[in-house]
Design a protein around this motif. Structure first.
Motif, mmCIF file in Angstrom:
data_model
loop_
_atom_site.group_PDB
_atom_site.id
_atom_site.type_symbol
_atom_site.label_atom_id
_atom_site.label_comp_id
_atom_site.label_asym_id
_atom_site.label_seq_id
_atom_site.Cartn_x
_atom_site.Cartn_y
_atom_site.Cartn_z
ATOM 1 N N LEU A 1 -4.249 9.343 -7.412
ATOM 2 C CA LEU A 1 -2.913 9.157 -7.546
ATOM 3 C C LEU A 1 -2.168 10.222 -7.544
ATOM 4 O O LEU A 1 -1.135 10.422 -6.802
ATOM 5 N N GLN B 1 -16.748 -1.265 -8.575
ATOM 6 C CA GLN B 1 -16.216 -1.351 -7.206
ATOM 7 C C GLN B 1 -14.564 -1.357 -7.114
ATOM 8 O O GLN B 1 -13.765 -0.983 -6.516
ATOM 9 N N LEU B 2 -13.940 -2.010 -8.505
ATOM 10 C CA LEU B 2 -12.731 -1.971 -8.366
ATOM 11 C C LEU B 2 -12.113 -0.808 -8.434
ATOM 12 O O LEU B 2 -10.904 -0.541 -7.994
ATOM 13 N N ARG C 1 -13.125 2.058 -7.520
ATOM 14 C CA ARG C 1 -13.272 2.609 -6.340
ATOM 15 C C ARG C 1 -12.306 2.191 -5.341
ATOM 16 O O ARG C 1 -11.550 2.906 -4.677
ATOM 17 N N LEU C 2 -12.030 0.906 -5.338
ATOM 18 C CA LEU C 2 -11.047 0.363 -4.520
ATOM 19 C C LEU C 2 -9.588 0.971 -4.698
ATOM 20 O O LEU C 2 -8.823 1.113 -3.783
ATOM 21 N N LEU C 3 -9.433 0.962 -6.165
ATOM 22 C CA LEU C 3 -8.168 1.604 -6.544
ATOM 23 C C LEU C 3 -8.025 3.059 -6.041
ATOM 24 O O LEU C 3 -6.807 3.438 -5.400
ATOM 25 N N ASN D 1 -2.110 3.691 -12.978
ATOM 26 C CA ASN D 1 -3.664 3.934 -12.665
ATOM 27 C C ASN D 1 -4.415 3.479 -13.878
ATOM 28 O O ASN D 1 -5.543 3.409 -13.598
ATOM 29 N N ARG E 1 0.910 4.273 -2.999
ATOM 30 C CA ARG E 1 0.855 5.671 -2.769
ATOM 31 C C ARG E 1 2.082 6.508 -3.013
ATOM 32 O O ARG E 1 2.039 7.720 -3.483
ATOM 33 N N LEU F 1 -9.841 -3.362 -15.789
ATOM 34 C CA LEU F 1 -10.920 -3.082 -14.760
ATOM 35 C C LEU F 1 -12.207 -2.999 -15.625
ATOM 36 O O LEU F 1 -13.452 -2.591 -15.118
ATOM 37 N N LEU G 1 0.752 -1.299 0.182
ATOM 38 C CA LEU G 1 0.017 0.047 0.019
ATOM 39 C C LEU G 1 0.622 1.195 -0.085
ATOM 40 O O LEU G 1 0.442 2.138 -0.696
ATOM 41 N N ALA H 1 -9.432 4.336 -3.578
ATOM 42 C CA ALA H 1 -9.096 4.241 -1.872
ATOM 43 C C ALA H 1 -7.599 3.716 -1.642
ATOM 44 O O ALA H 1 -7.141 4.081 -0.705
ATOM 45 N N SER H 2 -7.169 2.726 -2.317
ATOM 46 C CA SER H 2 -5.810 2.300 -2.171
ATOM 47 C C SER H 2 -4.909 3.266 -2.326
ATOM 48 O O SER H 2 -3.866 3.509 -1.536
ATOM 49 N N TYR H 3 -5.151 4.357 -3.093
ATOM 50 C CA TYR H 3 -4.317 5.524 -3.467
ATOM 51 C C TYR H 3 -4.593 6.677 -2.702
ATOM 52 O O TYR H 3 -4.104 7.728 -2.433
ATOM 53 N N GLY H 4 -5.408 6.484 -1.402
ATOM 54 C CA GLY H 4 -5.620 7.331 -0.270
ATOM 55 C C GLY H 4 -6.727 8.138 -0.350
ATOM 56 O O GLY H 4 -6.997 8.914 0.573
#
Lengths: 411, 411
Positions: free
Chosen positions: B131, B153-154, B156-158, B93, A355, B396, A351, B160-163
């Protein structure tokens, strides 16, 4: 672009090799894999020429893959070490596995095979087999462990997009499948899928299997990775001091780290794994069956026991009870160091990389990232040139990242 | 690696430019975007220098991206044309959008902005914004159209993974959101999300928006794509004759095709779109509002009407009623040819590419592939060097591929 594969078998004494395989009948796999592939797996030559057409196919797929110096990561860690990432994640199938699958399919096609039938769990091997089959013009049938078939829909769609016929295992198409279904094993396992594949191939002329890992030829065909790194570092005038990769069956690690030893005999090799499946760190170095049912001839290798029940984990590629005999022997000899890491800590390293650098790596690679971060920030150790294998992309494994996010980003 | 961006505004006569923007108040966007970004969007200079730190960030992300000659595809089509693919799909990305988002975020950070608040539909803009924010050290909040929030969803998760903090729109956090929820617009739309973002930014010091497309500076910042292609073809000693890219808002096409005109003034430019949203082929070239609600000052551009209700389609990035004023003007002048293609035929071209070359491209890019295939196989036309923009990865968006598979591979 390299014109020959590096043969990792040459790193072992022939007597050691002979001992590892002493229970094996070389003819036994002949029906399962193309003759050339079997020959390559038994070769003692230092290198094996890559046919020109295959070199061109590797290029079309994007080989050589990039080697990235992760300077933003280095700055964040405050290290004077240099961290290089070998980026197999950019391959169109999403992982390193295509380089070996493609070679197997290509030799099969040349020998007149017509159909690939193979097994897959989470799907990386299946995706590579599907693409390889499509590229060389073989049809492809994939038995996918049912629990993954239901949960890993995108990998399944990717295989189907590449033209493969993907079916859940256990299936009603084989005696083995029907037996397991009757016994209540609906979820399936890679051992069950393998039994089904063998049964399907047994009665089919022109059929062949594509091996995902473990076998020596999968390390040989994956050696393009390490040969590329060697050349890329040479162009940068950098001498690597530490090479870190994860070990499931061992083909990515073997293909990445071992070919570098020719040019860099003092290179420190670090094999990483999960504490949940500590094959190399807590397994036994002895003869064990490579298959889950204990029917295949035993090989000398590190193993947790062929009946080991692998826990669920994000890095599905590491869910295997044993490890490549070549890698195992080199760990046993002390030439490769093995480290087991905690899954959550490893995913936190992944993670952080996402980032800082944007790269979303496969959960398998997260263990190697964590190892490299620790090495680079250890105040007891001098700065070093560290090369880390990113064995695949995590774009289809984003659920592994989601598990770290608070509040959870997905249900 | 290029050290400056190409300014696509210089392709238009200043009087034409002034006319396009005659209703706009240059100061009106000042609070929304960083000053430097606004200045760049109004510049008439032929090129704009890229700060060294940003050049390095582009490199860390994998720029220049590869230019692949798709020889397997050429052989399959039986064409004597050469087909080159500019592969923005390998960016971490998953699309070209990071190059513009990163520049916007970087200049914002330099000017002391602290938080990005932006809107996204299917998520490509949101992923790039997330990102970019993470890379330069801004926090990031994303309002995602609720129907996509639930289905994609993926992506969206990506994010969120980038913060990023990703929330569905309409939300309860804004007056606009509450109004739309009360009126029963639960699914949301990009227009609603934009209204919410404006409201959130209006009361927030240090906030900024990241524009996904349309505005001139998004074409400028995306020009690294075309500048790289020019240099890559120069090294191959190849003169491009046709450049094909898709147009949604127009930033990928503008950033890819227009910078090549400097070195190749005779280059034929082909903009592709879907017959379902035929902005350039059946829209009207006149003043229209860029936003769905008709509140922003009208711009002169091709449009289907700001109240056009875009049908559902796989290529969510093309679901926009208008197109970049610069691209529109050049289409109007006949400098760019526009073609609309059928979605299913386009996805069939993408599926063919996947099976021949392994590349799984974004649904947006499929329209350009189809155009190139037709050009390359047209017996009336001489062989040509054709360059196609692959604007993003389809990993995706595999549901778009699944729709073609028989029997369907997924429920």
């Amino acid at each position: 672009m390299t014109r020959s594969w590096f043969n990792p078998r040459t790193l072992l004494d022939p007597a050691v090799l002979a001992d590892i395989y002493r229970h094996e009948d070389p003819a036994a796999n002949a029906w399962l894999f193309p003759e050339t592939v079997i020959e390559h797996g038994e070769s003692l030559d230092a290198s094996v020429a890559i046919p020109d057409e295959l070199v061109d196919l590797y290029r079309q797929l994007g080989r050589p893959t990039p080697l990235l110096r992760a300077t933003r990561l280095e700055e964040h860690l405050g290290t004077r070490s240099a961290i290089y990432l070998k980026r197999e994640d950019v391959l169109p199938n999403g992982s390193f596995k295509i380089s070996s699958a493609l070679a197997q399919a290509w030799f099969g096609k040349r020998e007149g095979r017509t159909v690939v039938v193979t097994e897959t769990a989470a799907g990386q091997t299946g995706v590579a087999a599907a693409l390889a089959s499509s590229l060389v013009g073989l049809s492809c049938e994939i038995l996918m462990v049912r629990s993954s078939f239901d949960r890993k829909q995108l990998r399944r769609l990717l295989m189907a997009s590449y033209g493969a016929d993907v079916r859940p295992s256990p299936s009603e198409d084989t005696e083995a499948g029907r037996r397991f279904i009757a016994a209540g094993h609906q979820d399936g396992s890679i051992a069950i899928a393998t039994s089904e594949v063998f049964e399907l191939l047994d009665g089919r002329s022109g059929g062949m299997n594509i091996a995902g890992s473990l076998l020596d030829f999968t390390l040989l065909y994956s050696s393009v990775i390490g040969l590329e790194v060697t050349e890329q570092l040479r162009q940068l005038d950098v001498v690597p001091e530490v090479a870190v990769g994860c070990v499931g069956g061992g083909s990515s690690f073997g293909g990445f780290a071992l070919p570098m030893l020719d040019a860099h005999p003092d290179l420190r090799l670090v094999a990483t794994e999960s504490t949940a499946i500590p094959t190399l760190t807590k397994g036994r170095y002895d003869f064990d069956h490579p298959d889950g049912e204990g029917q295949a001839p035993p090989l000398k290798m590190f193993s947790l026991g062929h009946d080991f029940s692998a826990p669920k984990m994000h890095a599905s590629g590491l869910r295997y009870h044993a490890a490549s005999p070549i890698v195992s022997a080199l760990v046993h000899q002390g030439r490769i160091e093995a480290e087991a890491h905690d899954e959550t800590e490893a995913m936190e390293a992944a993670l952080l990389l996402a980032r800082l650098q944007g790269l979303v790596v496969s959960p398998e690679s997260s263990y190697s990232l964590l190892s490299a971060f620790r090495r680079a920030t250890d105040p007891e150790l001098p700065p070093a040139n560290i090369v880390v294998l990113v064995s695949g992309s995590g774009h289809l494994d984003l659920d592994a990242y989601a598990s770290l996010l608070t509040p959870p980003a997905a249900p």
